[in-house]
Design a protein around this motif. Structure first.
Motif, short mmCIF file in Angstrom:
data_model
loop_
_atom_site.label_atom_id
_atom_site.label_comp_id
_atom_site.label_asym_id
_atom_site.label_seq_id
_atom_site.Cartn_x
_atom_site.Cartn_y
_atom_site.Cartn_z
N LEU A 852 1.89 18.20 54.34
CA LEU A 852 3.19 18.50 53.82
C LEU A 852 3.72 19.94 54.42
CD1 LEU A 852 5.44 18.43 51.83
CD2 LEU A 852 4.10 19.59 50.05
N LEU A 853 2.77 21.01 54.31
CA LEU A 853 3.21 22.30 54.81
C LEU A 853 3.57 22.17 56.36
CD1 LEU A 853 0.49 24.21 52.96
CD2 LEU A 853 2.99 24.51 52.48
N PHE A 854 2.58 21.29 57.32
CA PHE A 854 2.92 21.02 58.62
C PHE A 854 4.34 20.57 58.78
CE2 PHE A 854 2.43 19.26 62.89
CZ PHE A 854 2.21 20.31 63.57
N LEU A 855 4.59 19.54 58.25
CA LEU A 855 6.04 18.98 58.10
C LEU A 855 7.18 19.73 58.08
CD1 LEU A 855 5.38 15.32 56.82
CD2 LEU A 855 5.79 15.80 59.26
N LEU A 856 7.04 20.61 57.05
CA LEU A 856 7.96 21.61 56.45
C LEU A 856 8.09 22.67 57.82
CD1 LEU A 856 7.14 22.07 52.63
CD2 LEU A 856 9.06 20.82 53.67
N LYS A 857 6.93 22.89 58.19
CA LYS A 857 7.07 24.11 59.55
C LYS A 857 7.83 23.53 60.55
CE LYS A 857 3.97 26.51 62.31
NZ LYS A 857 2.42 26.49 62.67
N ILE A 858 7.57 22.28 61.07
CA ILE A 858 8.11 21.82 62.22
C ILE A 858 9.63 21.13 62.08
CG2 ILE A 858 5.85 21.50 63.35
CD1 ILE A 858 6.14 18.36 62.78
N HIS A 859 9.78 20.82 60.80
CA HIS A 859 11.19 20.10 60.76
C HIS A 859 12.05 21.08 59.60
CE1 HIS A 859 10.05 16.82 62.88
NE2 HIS A 859 9.12 16.34 62.17
N PHE A 860 11.63 22.23 59.51
CA PHE A 860 12.36 23.24 58.52
C PHE A 860 13.85 23.17 58.47
CE2 PHE A 860 14.17 27.32 57.14
CZ PHE A 860 13.30 27.45 55.78
N GLY A 861 14.39 23.40 59.61
CA GLY A 861 15.95 23.31 59.88
C GLY A 861 16.57 22.02 59.19
N GLN A 862 15.92 20.91 59.80
CA GLN A 862 16.80 19.44 59.47
C GLN A 862 16.30 19.47 57.86
OE1 GLN A 862 14.66 17.98 62.57
NE2 GLN A 862 15.94 16.52 62.98
N ILE A 863 15.29 19.59 57.37
CA ILE A 863 14.74 19.40 55.89
C ILE A 863 15.75 20.22 54.96
CG2 ILE A 863 13.26 19.68 54.18
CD1 ILE A 863 10.97 18.82 56.22
N THR A 864 16.01 21.60 55.16
CA THR A 864 16.68 22.24 54.42
C THR A 864 18.16 22.14 54.35
OG1 THR A 864 16.64 24.25 56.35
CG2 THR A 864 15.14 24.68 54.37
N SER A 865 18.77 21.67 55.70
CA SER A 865 20.07 21.18 55.75
C SER A 865 20.31 20.00 55.38
CB SER A 865 20.49 21.35 57.18
OG SER A 865 19.67 20.40 58.03
N ASN A 866 19.50 19.09 54.88
CA ASN A 866 19.50 17.83 54.25
C ASN A 866 19.81 17.78 52.75
OD1 ASN A 866 19.69 15.01 53.49
ND2 ASN A 866 18.06 14.65 55.32
N GLN A 867 21.17 17.40 52.22
CA GLN A 867 21.29 17.55 50.70
C GLN A 867 20.43 16.51 50.01
OE1 GLN A 867 23.31 19.71 49.01
NE2 GLN A 867 23.31 20.71 51.02
N MET A 868 20.05 15.16 50.62
CA MET A 868 19.56 14.40 49.92
C MET A 868 17.97 14.76 49.63
SD MET A 868 21.38 11.78 50.07
CE MET A 868 20.71 10.05 50.13
N LEU A 869 17.64 15.78 50.27
CA LEU A 869 16.09 16.13 50.26
C LEU A 869 15.88 17.33 49.32
CD1 LEU A 869 14.82 15.79 54.02
CD2 LEU A 869 14.16 14.21 52.09
N VAL A 870 17.00 17.96 48.69
CA VAL A 870 16.82 19.05 47.83
C VAL A 870 15.96 18.75 46.71
CG1 VAL A 870 18.07 20.65 46.25
CG2 VAL A 870 19.02 20.13 48.58
N THR A 871 16.31 17.55 45.87
CA THR A 871 15.55 17.30 44.75
C THR A 871 14.20 16.91 45.11
OG1 THR A 871 16.34 15.16 45.09
CG2 THR A 871 17.63 16.33 43.35
N VAL A 872 13.86 16.27 46.33
CA VAL A 872 12.38 15.89 46.50
C VAL A 872 11.74 17.11 46.84
CG1 VAL A 872 11.16 14.81 48.39
CG2 VAL A 872 13.38 13.75 47.63
N ILE A 873 12.32 18.21 47.48
CA ILE A 873 11.76 19.50 47.87
C ILE A 873 11.26 20.13 46.40
CG2 ILE A 873 11.79 21.74 48.82
CD1 ILE A 873 11.29 19.19 50.73
N GLU A 874 12.32 20.01 45.49
CA GLU A 874 12.02 20.87 44.32
C GLU A 874 11.03 20.12 43.47
OE1 GLU A 874 13.49 23.30 42.26
OE2 GLU A 874 14.76 23.87 44.23
#
Length: 939
Positions: A852-874
């Motif tokens: 999980l931490l590795f995926l967040l590190k390498i795809h940080f920009g795309q994950i943070t800019s994706n509104q659909m993933l906000v609740t998933v990250i929370e």
């Protein structure tokens, strides 16, 4: 459809004739609870463990294809880390002999390996100039360190500090802080390559070996330990100049290249040099595990051994010197010389002895036995391991050779091979000896001294063998007694080729004196015995215009083919010696040739890398084949067929079809030039000899070989190689600086990523089907049977999400990051949702958090800019924190429990220890009283 011709596959059966390769180092290993008895050595792609006492091979750690380039045993003695030419590192368990962990990170050969003092981390240096730190317990790479500009030659962990020291052929020694993963100091006091280094005196001293006869000594001061900046440096005694030391103040001025002077951790100062007796470069520099002894060697056969004094011994020496100085001062009525007494470097690091080996040393290892003996294992250039022992209690310590492992191989390259007529015995001959091997057991059954052998054959009956030598002699040996029966001066130059006549009454030889000589076997009376013995009689001679390189009879004994130095092959009639055919077309001389069993074809192999197939009736060239990437060294037909084998200087052995002019199979295994090969009379076995000192046996299996499948496998292998050579994927936002990811993209990481993608695809399909099924059930108003996917059924009717987790868990720990790096972002949202589900269930929290931490590190920009993933990250944030804290609590509880048990056991042991001591004391008391009584009665 017409029938395709069936070929049978040849498989590697054994590697023998090799004691040790000189490519990597030798290392003492602990086996069966013993240290100092067993040594691990590289043997081409394998690692052999030898029992030095018995001279037997006790364990083989089997490699794959690449040659071993580096060895390092773990501190606990249970594992051995092995580095290979392709950059891979494998960790073997010495109890089972199995490979437990594989690390792929380097792009070139591994040149240095070192464990930390606990054995939890492993650091590797390579020809690709990079250093990688690996986590052995988690089986993963931690980070890559860049900074050197040439091949890494040595890497060392510091026990007390989290620091790493590396040296390379770029003349630099670099210090790395592993907490921040950056280089904080570079030593530039060397004018040539730094070939080795060692830490001494409880890591207070560094010794480096370069291209000259100096061993430079540096004092290390750890800045955190220095409290008073005005206080003079400790070890004043070590910083002094003396006649035996060489100090260079200019070098000291340009010693440090610190980017951040305020962040200094270690202060290095050169205190002098120890002079070696060798004038060439240092090849290996090392210490024993305790750091009491230092040894080094150059490119010669001498190992220089030094002893390093401990702090207590230094103090004693200083006191002695002080006493002498005081005495002298009293005599001269001077003041007491309190400060002028110092120890020179040569007194602190003393030369013990020089060990002279029987040949050039390639590497060594030291071990100090409990009895106080220093054991030295030397790996020599000529396929020999020698073990020396040094008795330190002697007045003048002298190294004594304890054992020598030689029987398993030749000292030099094998230049000729031959099979006996019953397919059981194999003859191999080199520059100094001829050996007879049993094919079934691979044991050497006879060793006989000879001159430099170039060609050989078994005399019919297999009781004698004949060798042709470089000096032009023919040597006849009797195998039963292992003795040389007769030596004949056959040619004025080298005897390049020998061929047995098909009627087995004689043989023919060709030499560098432009002659072909015909010989017959005869029985002659021996003066020493009544019985007759075999001898050779010269009957005819054929004089030619050029040096003869190879001779071969046709099976009907009517024709004799002779290859000459003028690049042609001349064919003569045997009975009249009249000229019949000239086969010309090769651009360079024909080094080898053979005639097939029915006498219709002759195949010739040349130094121009081609093999030509000719008809022997008219001398027409049927086909020219580009066979090898270098000279074709040997060629032989398989008995009773038109298939033949060729051996080349490109280290390959190839099988060909002389009727269809097709390449059938390549036998890959040798790592250097293949000099010769021999086929058994039944065609079931091939034996080959190479410059890598190994003999290899290949066996014909019953498995049919289909050419189309072979070509397909070859293409796949080429694709896999090209994938490994592709550009490595770049992590978004990561700067290409001193540090980087440890792993590299390989075909395994790509396959792992593909399996994850397939599992997510299946999960998507199954969830979509499930939704459809629920809609159908609602419409029908009853439960409709749902068809289970066969893959999920195979896993025991698990859910699609559980299947994804199963696939994810099967990815090797060392390949996880690289597999996720090549995974397209379109699969990441699904993976994050699944991770949330898994972590809530509390399964494999550690693995999932790492991914999980590795995926967040390498795809940080795309994950943070994706509104659909906000609740998933929370949700992930809440579940991850709670689950990780739970795991930490469990771990803390277990640690506390283990420490309590440890204390309990220690307390029990102490009680028993004191009880034993009390008993012993009482026993001594009783004995003493008894003795006193006896004395009194006597009096």
């Amino acid at each position: 459809m017409g029938l395709t011709r069936q070929y049978l596959r040849y498989e590697p059966a054994a590697l023998f004739g090799l004691v040790a390769s000189a490519r990597a180092g030798v290392a003492f290993v602990a086996l069966r609870g013993e240290r100092g008895r067993y040594v691990a050595v590289p043997a081409c792609e394998h690692v052999f463990v030898w029992d030095t006492r018995k001279g037997e091979k006790v364990l083989i750690l089997k490699g794959l294809k690449q040659q071993v380039s580096c060895l390092c045993p773990s501190p606990d003695g249970l594992h051995l880390a092995v580095g290979y030419e392709d950059g891979a590192i494998r960790v073997f368990n010495l109890l089972s002999g199995e490979s437990t962990v594989t690390f792929n990170g380097h792009r070139a050969a591994v040149t240095a390996l070192q464990y930390d003092h606990l054995g939890g981390r492993l650091v590797s240096g390579s020809k690709d100039t990079e250093v990688i730190v690996w986590d052995v317990i988690n089986e993963s790479g931690l980070y890559r360190l860049r900074g050197h500009k040439d091949v890494i030659t040595q890497v060392l962990f510091l026990k007390e500090k989290n620091l790493l020291v590396t040296c390379a052929k770029d003349t630099l020694v670099k210090w790395w802080d592993l907490d921040t993963q950056h280089c904080f100091k570079t030593l530039v006091g060397h004018r040539a390559e730094v070939w080795g280094m060692a830490l001494l005196s409880k890591e207070q001293r560094l010794i480096t070996g370069s291209a000259d006869s100096e061993l430079r000594v540096w004092d290390l001061t750890y800045i955190q330990e220095v409290k008073d900046p005005d206080e003079p440096e400790s070890k004043k005694s070590k910083g002094s100049s003396s006649p035996g030391t060489e100090e260079n103040t200019e070098e000291d001025e340009t010693l440090e290249l610190d980017e951040h002077p305020e962040e200094r951790i270690v202060k290095c100062s050169k205190v002098g040099s120890i002079m070696r007796e060798g004038r060439d470069r240092v090849v290996t520099l090392g210490t024993d595990r305790m750091g009491k002894f230092l040894a080094c060697h150059g490119t010669d056969a001498v190992l220089e051994v030094f002893s390093v004094l401990s702090e207590g011994e230094i103090q004693k020496k200083l006191e002695k010197k002080m006493k002498k100085a005081r005495k002298k001062a009293k005599q001269n009525s001077e003041e007491e010389p309190e400060r002028s007494v110092e120890l020179s470097l040569q007194e602190e690091i003393q030369r013990v002895t020089n060990v002279k080996a029987s040949s050039k040393i390639k590497s060594f290892d030291l071990i100090l036995s409990p009895k106080g003996e220093l054991k030295m294992a030397l790996l020599l250039q000529n396929n020999v391991i020698e073990l020396y022992s040094l008795d330190l209690s002697a007045q003048v310590p002298q190294a004594v050779r304890v054992s020598r492992i030689t029987i398993g191989g030749h000292r030099s390259d094998v230049r000729t091979l031959a099979f006996s007529s019953d397919n059981i015995a194999i003859l191999s001959a080199a520059a100094e000896s001829v050996k007879i091997w049993n094919r079934a057991t691979l044991q050497c059954i006879r060793t006989m001294e000879c001159e430099y052998a170039l060609c050989s054959l078994f005399v019919p009956g297999d009781r004698q063998v004949i060798l042709g030598t470089k000096t032009g002699k023919l040597q006849l040996y009797d195998l039963a007694s292992g003795s040389l029966i007769e030596t004949v001066d056959a040619h004025d130059g080298a005897v390049w080729s020998i061929a047995l006549s098909p009627d087995q009454h004689g043989f023919v030889t060709g030499g560098a004196d432009k002659c072909v000589k015909f010989w017959e076997f005869e029985l002659v009376k021996d003066e020493s015995s009544v019985q007759k013995r075999l001898s050779m009689k010269h009957v005819r001679i054929l004089q030619l215009d050029e040096d003869v390189l190879c001779v071969r009879y046709s099976p009907n004994q009517k024709l004799l083919a002779i290859s000459l130095l003028d690049c042609t092959v001349k064919v003569f009639y045997v009975d009249t010696l009249k000229f019949f055919l000239s086969l010309y077309g090769h651009k360079l001389p024909v080094l080898c040739m053979d005639i097939c069993y029915d006498g219709t074809l002759i195949a010739t192999g040349s130094a121009d890398r081609n093999v030509k197939i000719w008809g022997l009736d008219f001398g027409d060239c049927h086909r020219s084949l580009f066979a090898h990437d270098d000279s074709v060294m040997y060629l032989q037909f398989v008995p009773k067929s038109h298939l033949f084998f060729t051996a080349g200087k490109d280290s390959k052995i190839k099988q060909w079809d002389a009727d269809k002019f097709e390449h059938i199979q390549t036998l890959e295994g040798h790592h250097q030039e293949v000099w010769c090969l021999a086929l058994s009379p039944n065609g079931d076995y091939v034996v080959s000899a190479s410059h890598d000192k190994s003999l290899r046996l290949w066996e014909r299996t019953r498995e049919p070989l289909i050419l189309e499948e072979e070509r397909e496998m070859q293409r796949e292998a080429e694709y896999e190689e090209s994938v490994a050579k592709e550009e490595q994927p770049v992590v978004a936002g990561e700067r290409q600086g001193e540090t980087g990811l440890a792993g590299k993209k390989t075909i395994e990481t790509i396959k792992a990523a593909e399996r994850i993608m397939e599992a997510i695809e299946l999960y998507r399909e199954e969830t979509a089907k499930l939704k459809e099924h629920s809609v159908i059930c609602k419409a029908a108003g009853k439960e409709v049977p749902f068809p289970v996917n066969p893959i999920l059924r195979a896993y025991g009717n698990i859910t699609p999400s559980a299947y994804v987790l199963e696939v994810f868990k099967k990815v090797k720990s060392s390949e996880l990051e690289e597999s996720l790096l090549v995974l397209p972002f379109s699969y990441v949202p699904d993976l994050l949702r699944l991770f949330n589900e898994y972590i809530q269930l509390g399964s494999d929290v550690e693995l999932l958090c790492r991914a999980l931490l590795f995926l967040l590190k390498i795809h940080f920009g795309q994950i943070t800019s994706n509104q659909m993933l906000v609740t998933v990250i929370e949700n992930l944030k809440k579940t991850t924190i709670s689950r990780v804290s739970e795991a930490r609590d469990v771990l803390g509880f277990n640690m506390a429990g283990l420490q309590f048990l440890k204390r309990e056991i220690e307390a029990k042991d102490e009680v028993t220890f004191f009880a034993d001591a009390t008993e012993r004391f009482e026993e001594k008391k009783r004995k003493r009283k008894k003795k006193e009584k006896m004395v009194l009665t006597v009096l």
